[in-house]
Design an enzyme around this catalytic site. Structure first.
Site, PDB file in Angstrom:
ATOM      1  N   TYR A   1       0.832  -1.207   0.000  1.00 41.39           N
ATOM      2  CA  TYR A   1       0.000   0.000   0.000  1.00 41.39           C
ATOM      3  C   TYR A   1       0.860   1.247   0.000  1.00 41.39           C
ATOM      4  CZ  TYR A   1       0.815   0.920   5.013  1.00 41.39           C
ATOM      5  OH  TYR A   1       1.388   1.233   6.220  1.00 41.39           O
TER       6      TYR A   1
ATOM      7  N   LYS B   1       6.472  -2.092   2.071  1.00 37.78           N
ATOM      8  CA  LYS B   1       5.282  -1.502   2.695  1.00 37.78           C
ATOM      9  C   LYS B   1       4.082  -2.427   2.499  1.00 37.78           C
ATOM     10  CE  LYS B   1       3.108   3.077   3.088  1.00 37.78           C
ATOM     11  NZ  LYS B   1       3.156   3.232   4.537  1.00 37.78           N
TER      12      LYS B   1
ATOM     13  N   GLU C   1      11.729   2.330  14.711  1.00 40.93           N
ATOM     14  CA  GLU C   1      10.839   3.392  14.214  1.00 40.93           C
ATOM     15  C   GLU C   1       9.553   3.364  15.028  1.00 40.93           C
ATOM     16  OE1 GLU C   1       9.720   2.505  10.094  1.00 40.93           O
ATOM     17  OE2 GLU C   1       9.740   0.378  10.567  1.00 40.93           O
TER      18      GLU C   1
ATOM     19  N   LEU D   1      10.992   1.161   7.458  1.00 39.72           N
ATOM     20  CA  LEU D   1      10.451   1.621   6.185  1.00 39.72           C
ATOM     21  C   LEU D   1      11.167   2.910   5.789  1.00 39.72           C
ATOM     22  CD1 LEU D   1       8.131   1.017   4.122  1.00 39.72           C
ATOM     23  CD2 LEU D   1       6.901   2.862   5.249  1.00 39.72           C
TER      24      LEU D   1
HETATM   25  N1  PMP Z   1       7.507   3.629   9.215  1.00 41.62           N
HETATM   26  C1  PMP Z   1       6.375   2.914   9.234  1.00 41.62           C
HETATM   27  C2  PMP Z   1       6.367   1.592   9.916  1.00 41.62           C
HETATM   28  C3  PMP Z   1       5.215   3.419   8.614  1.00 41.62           C
HETATM   29  O1  PMP Z   1       4.080   2.690   8.634  1.00 41.62           O
HETATM   30  C4  PMP Z   1       5.252   4.694   8.008  1.00 41.62           C
HETATM   31  C5  PMP Z   1       4.027   5.284   7.379  1.00 41.62           C
HETATM   32  N2  PMP Z   1       3.451   4.455   6.449  1.00 41.62           N
HETATM   33  C6  PMP Z   1       6.464   5.401   8.022  1.00 41.62           C
HETATM   34  C7  PMP Z   1       7.579   4.843   8.623  1.00 41.62           C
HETATM   35  C8  PMP Z   1       6.570   6.763   7.389  1.00 41.62           C
HETATM   36  O2  PMP Z   1       6.589   6.678   5.989  1.00 41.62           O
HETATM   37  P1  PMP Z   1       6.048   7.883   5.085  1.00 41.62           P
HETATM   38  O3  PMP Z   1       6.823   9.092   5.493  1.00 41.62           O
HETATM   39  O4  PMP Z   1       6.349   7.473   3.701  1.00 41.62           O
HETATM   40  O5  PMP Z   1       4.600   8.018   5.395  1.00 41.62           O
END
Ligand code: PMP
Length: 284
Positions: free
Chosen positions: A33, A147, A179, A204
């Site tokens: 996603y 993701k 994270e 991620l």
């Molecule tokens: N880490 C994780 C585990 C996440 O789910 C997300 C958000 N989807 C992020 C980091 C941040 O990613 P982004 O800045 O692309 O939203």
């Protein structure tokens, strides 16, 4: 108001949207996603989300179901059909519907779903007061760089954080913060250096992370991409998280320890402003 959503080539009312019970997204979380935020009816960092989507698909031997131009057109059509001014567009691609078995089915049409969610992003109570977080063991799988829609443990961690009276959880592996449940995690040392974990399969690669680190460098802030311990975080001058819908969100308390004055820190506040300004300027 009933939303219009997109399912496999059609724009339909949300109550009319249908997915097969055999869909591998439903049975195996076999899908990926993206979440793209929308400000003033425009998409923030669409190109970045598309790049990461391609990478996630590739890692799972999934194909892109349509061209980049078509995906952009679908995002824009949903924003328009739902009169979305501020919020997000959610996109999910799964391996499609097939009889349940572990082996990937061959040449099954993929499922492509998109929908919008209206939400206030610029005005955000958590960002204004600063978030409180607790640390929890990182028990997720080892490919957090992909993701996938397999978000149960992240969801459980967020539930636990709320049960403990705070806003969110930070995951910890071998004493080091990986994270947040749905965001990347940062501390600012007492010397003013921004520290965030380096990219690997442990986290991620946030699209917001890349943009915010760019803002930080433009503002001549010192950045170190490396793992940091929970102890280091508890002694930090400030902390914050980044994500597509949260932008830059200050963190004011970790495991009951209040950081600095307990107010959102100067670095996080400056970066939130800078990121929002840059995003508004480059939105499409
Ligand atoms: N880490 C994780 C585990 C996440 O789910 C997300 C958000 N989807 C992020 C980091 C941040 O990613 P982004 O800045 O692309 O939203």
């Amino acid at each position: 108001m009933e939303r219009t959503v997109y399912v496999n080539g059609s724009y339909v009312a949300e109550t009319e949207a249908r997915i097969s019970v055999f869909d591998r997204g439903f049975l195996f979380a076999d899908g990926v996603y993206e979440v793209t935020s929308v400000l003033n009816g425009k998409l923030i960092d669409f190109a970045g989300h598309l790049r990461r989507l391609r990478r996630s698909l590739n890692e799972l031997a999934l194909e892109m179901p349509c061209s980049d131009e078509e995906l952009l057109a679908i995002h824009r059509a949903l924003v328009e059909k739902n009169s979305l001014v501020e919020g997000l567009v959610y996109l999910q691609i799964t391996r499609g519907a097939a009889d349940r078995q572990f082996l990937f089915p061959k040449s099954t049409p993929q499922t492509l779903v998109l929908f919008t969610q209206a939400r206030s992003l610029l005005e955000n109570a958590e960002a204004r007061r600063g978030a409180r977080v607790v640390t929890v063991d990182d028990l997720r799988w080892g490919r957090r760089d992909i993701k996938t829609v397999q978000l149960l443990y992240a969801s459980m961690a967020k539930m636990e954080a709320h049960a403990r009276g705070v806003d969110d959880a930070w995951f910890v592996q071998d004493g080091m913060v990986t994270e947040g449940t749905s965001n990347n995690a940062y501390i600012v040392t007492r010397e003013g250096t921004i520290v965030t974990r380096d990219l690997s399969s442990d986290i991620l690669a946030g699209i917001t992370r890349a943009a915010v680190l760019e803002c930080a460098r433009e503002l001549q802030m010192k950045v170190e991409e490396r793992p940091f311990t929970v102890e280091e975080a508890l002694k930090a001058a400030e902390a914050f998280t980044t994500s597509a819908t949260g932008f830059v969100c200050p963190v004011v308390e970790i495991d009951g320890t209040v950081l600095g004055s307990g107010e959102p820190g100067a670095v996080a506040t400056r970066l939130r402003q800078a990121y929002i300004e840059a995003s508004l300027n480059s939105a499409i």
